[in-house]
Write a protein that holds these residues in place. Structure first.
Motif, PDB file in Angstrom:
ATOM      1  N   SER A  37       0.831  -1.207   0.000  1.00  0.00           N
ATOM      2  CA  SER A  37       0.000   0.000   0.000  1.00  0.00           C
ATOM      3  C   SER A  37       0.860   1.249   0.000  1.00  0.00           C
ATOM      4  O   SER A  37       0.546   2.236  -0.677  1.00  0.00           O
ATOM      5  CB  SER A  37      -0.938   0.009   1.209  1.00  0.00           C
ATOM      6  N   GLU A  40       2.298   1.603  -3.516  1.00  0.00           N
ATOM      7  CA  GLU A  40       1.244   2.028  -4.443  1.00  0.00           C
ATOM      8  C   GLU A  40       0.905   3.500  -4.244  1.00  0.00           C
ATOM      9  O   GLU A  40       0.824   4.278  -5.207  1.00  0.00           O
ATOM     10  CB  GLU A  40      -0.005   1.174  -4.234  1.00  0.00           C
ATOM     11  N   ARG A 149      -4.841  -6.128  -7.330  1.00  0.00           N
ATOM     12  CA  ARG A 149      -5.669  -7.050  -6.574  1.00  0.00           C
ATOM     13  C   ARG A 149      -5.200  -7.238  -5.137  1.00  0.00           C
ATOM     14  O   ARG A 149      -5.511  -8.257  -4.501  1.00  0.00           O
ATOM     15  CB  ARG A 149      -5.701  -8.401  -7.261  1.00  0.00           C
ATOM     16  N   ALA A 151      -4.185  -5.034  -1.336  1.00  0.00           N
ATOM     17  CA  ALA A 151      -4.039  -3.873  -0.455  1.00  0.00           C
ATOM     18  C   ALA A 151      -4.708  -2.629  -1.036  1.00  0.00           C
ATOM     19  O   ALA A 151      -5.878  -2.656  -1.373  1.00  0.00           O
ATOM     20  CB  ALA A 151      -2.566  -3.656  -0.136  1.00  0.00           C
ATOM     21  N   LEU A 152      -3.960  -1.533  -1.161  1.00  0.00           N
ATOM     22  CA  LEU A 152      -4.520  -0.266  -1.637  1.00  0.00           C
ATOM     23  C   LEU A 152      -5.025  -0.373  -3.070  1.00  0.00           C
ATOM     24  O   LEU A 152      -5.985   0.293  -3.451  1.00  0.00           O
ATOM     25  CB  LEU A 152      -3.474   0.842  -1.525  1.00  0.00           C
ATOM     26  N   LEU A 154      -6.780  -2.561  -4.356  1.00  0.00           N
ATOM     27  CA  LEU A 154      -8.186  -2.972  -4.338  1.00  0.00           C
ATOM     28  C   LEU A 154      -9.117  -1.804  -4.074  1.00  0.00           C
ATOM     29  O   LEU A 154     -10.250  -1.784  -4.527  1.00  0.00           O
ATOM     30  CB  LEU A 154      -8.407  -4.028  -3.245  1.00  0.00           C
ATOM     31  N   LEU A 155      -8.647  -0.824  -3.301  1.00  0.00           N
ATOM     32  CA  LEU A 155      -9.496   0.268  -2.855  1.00  0.00           C
ATOM     33  C   LEU A 155      -9.531   1.460  -3.800  1.00  0.00           C
ATOM     34  O   LEU A 155     -10.386   2.329  -3.658  1.00  0.00           O
ATOM     35  CB  LEU A 155      -9.041   0.730  -1.470  1.00  0.00           C
ATOM     36  N   LEU A 156      -8.595   1.537  -4.732  1.00  0.00           N
ATOM     37  CA  LEU A 156      -8.547   2.675  -5.649  1.00  0.00           C
ATOM     38  C   LEU A 156      -9.750   2.664  -6.589  1.00  0.00           C
ATOM     39  O   LEU A 156     -10.212   1.604  -7.015  1.00  0.00           O
ATOM     40  CB  LEU A 156      -7.261   2.625  -6.479  1.00  0.00           C
ATOM     41  N   ALA A 157     -10.249   3.849  -6.904  1.00  0.00           N
ATOM     42  CA  ALA A 157     -11.344   3.963  -7.875  1.00  0.00           C
ATOM     43  C   ALA A 157     -10.788   3.657  -9.260  1.00  0.00           C
ATOM     44  O   ALA A 157      -9.864   4.315  -9.719  1.00  0.00           O
ATOM     45  CB  ALA A 157     -11.932   5.362  -7.823  1.00  0.00           C
ATOM     46  N   LYS A 158     -11.353   2.637  -9.898  1.00  0.00           N
ATOM     47  CA  LYS A 158     -10.844   2.198 -11.196  1.00  0.00           C
ATOM     48  C   LYS A 158     -11.973   2.240 -12.229  1.00  0.00           C
ATOM     49  O   LYS A 158     -13.145   2.164 -11.886  1.00  0.00           O
ATOM     50  CB  LYS A 158     -10.288   0.785 -11.081  1.00  0.00           C
TER      51      LYS A 158
END
Length: 177
Positions: A37, A40, A149, A151-152, A154-158
């Motif tokens: 994280s 990233e 896929r 840590a961070l 997964l949480l990022l707006a994609k």
């Protein structure tokens, strides 16, 4: 409790083999999530800062009139030359210049970014404005996360392709002649 179960419990209390493996299995995923994280977040921050800096430097050249005959391609090339860490910048950077006449003409739509899965490019507005006219500038750079896929990542707006959109905005008033 039966004598057998008490003796089994005493035996398990004394046997410490594998205790380090259990601690390792519990701590390592958390530690890796923190490390990845951090990497990233740092990489996305560096790319965002470089995009902001390159956009500001290019807009300054345009504002003071030293950018001769501005076109979208020339401005994109200038931004990409100044933002050296942005990989494949010329193919993934969308740039818009929109003249602002007043508060009612400020763009309220979302940034138009390129979709790397298709060859279709969005319709981008590009009007560098006239002298003494206020211009809104918006750049959108599309990048794949380092750890999509985990840590961070997964949480990022994609977007639909799993890419992250870095958006930089600026505004300026063209200098009078």
């Amino acid at each position: 409790m039966s004598r057998l179960s008490r003796s089994l419990i005493r035996f398990l209390r004394r046997d410490t083999r594998g205790a380090a493996a259990i601690e390792f299995a519990l701590v390592v995923p958390i530690l890796l999530a923190i490390i990845f994280s951090t990497l990233e977040a740092g990489w996305i921050m560096v790319q965002t800062i470089m995009l902001d800096r390159a956009l500001d430097m290019t807009v300054r050249e345009l504002r003071i009139g030293s950018f001769v005959d501005p076109t979208q391609e020339k401005m994109r090339d200038s931004i990409c030359d100044k933002a050296v860490v942005l990989a494949d910048c010329r193919n993934t950077l969308a740039l818009e210049l929109i003249p602002i006449a007043g508060s009612s003409s400020y763009p309220t739509d979302a940034a138009r970014c390129l979709d790397r899965s298709t060859d279709i490019e969005p319709a981008l507005r590009f009007n560098p404005g006239r002298r003494t006219e206020m211009v809104f500038v918006r750049a959108c750079y599309v990048v794949a996360p380092l750890t999509p896929r985990f840590a961070l990542g997964l949480l990022l707006a994609k977007d639909a392709n799993g890419d992250v959109r870095l958006i930089s905005k600026s505004g300026f008033v063209n200098e009078p002649s």
